[in-house]
Design a protein around this motif. Structure first.
Motif: not given
Lengths: 199, 90
Positions: B6-12
């Protein structure tokens, strides 16, 4: 019939081009079709970065326009040494950092950088902690840390840029960037703990 | 960095890029086109008139072609009549 199909055919061919090929074709032909391709590929990402850094959608729209003007006017200077995406992201980050420094007179960016050089840099923050953080919380935390730290983290984790590439964008050595990433991660963790201490 | 974690930065990034509406995209694109058009227009104006303006300044400062170079001038010396060494006294 061929005349009718030709524009569709040429658009299909254009869409398969890499960024670097599209730049070359644009410089050769000055055809807006190639610039359009690059614009469609990158304008949402650039706008997203501008929103993230400037925290204002109207300003982000203006910034996106300015950044694309810079790109189109300096396209002939793109040497191909780095990836095209790295080149335009460097224009984007530097533009946004300049805007924030100029318009807000945000001296805290510089002061903060200097003041935190003696932070306890040995505490390594787990990357997983940042990558798996809730998106809402991540947004809050990133908005609280200085813009240079935020930019560095976005370059590393959002754009997957290498340390060398980040160094080129920020005009810093690789070891300085490694240290900045470490400190930015620490600031994120501290800010997260301070804001969401009840959880 | 493995791509499956999971990469929250990409989701953001996806969340913030999604705020870019088609209307804004079109608006910015047309602004860029008009700005580029203006730059081209100004470039053409400069290209067309700059040599003339430069020539005008040269004339104003007393420069310009020598009168003896004018082919239509009846007093123009033919090449044979010109002194071979103009700076010497015959």
């Amino acid at each position: 019939m061929i005349c009718l199909l030709f524009p569709l055919l040429s658009k299909d061919i254009a869409s398969t081009l890499t960024d670097e090929q599209a730049v070359d074709e644009y410089l050769k032909s000055q055809s807006s079709e190639y610039f359009d391709l690059l614009y469609k590929r990158y304008s949402p990402k650039i706008f997203g970065k501008c929103v993230s850094l400037l925290k204002d959608e109207a300003r982000a729209e203006d910034a996106t326009q300015e950044i694309f003007m810079k790109i189109i006017l300096n396209l002939s200077k793109f040497s191909g040494k780095s990836k095209f995406s790295t080149w335009i992201y460097s224009i984007t980050y530097n533009y946004c950092i300049d805007v924030i420094r100029r318009k807000k007179k945000d001296l805290s960016v510089l002061v903060d950088d200097i003041a935190n050089t003696h932070d306890k840099a040995d505490d390594d923050v787990n990357e997983k902690f940042l990558l798996e953080m809730n998106v809402r919380r991540l947004k809050v935390v990133l908005d609280k840390i200085p813009v240079t730290d935020k930019s560095i983290l976005l370059m590393k984790y959002q754009d997957q840029m290498s340390i060398k590439e980040i160094g080129e964008v920020m005009a810093k050595s690789e070891s300085a960037i490694k240290m900045k990433i470490k400190r930015a991660k620490q600031k994120c963790q501290k800010t997260h703990s301070a804001i969401f201490k009840d959880d | 960095m493995p791509t499956n974690i999971k990469n929250s930065f990409k989701e953001l990034q996806e969340e913030e890029s999604a705020k870019f509406s088609d209307h804004s995209q079109q608006k910015i694109r047309s602004s860029i086109d008009s700005n580029v058009g203006l730059f081209h227009f100004l470039g053409e104006i400069v290209e067309l008139y700059l040599p003339k303006i430069f020539g005008m300044f040269v004339k104003m400062s007393g420069g310009g072609p020598s009168p003896t170079d004018d082919i239509n001038n009846p007093n123009r010396l033919s090449d044979n009549d010109r002194p071979k060494y103009p700076n010497t006294i015959d």
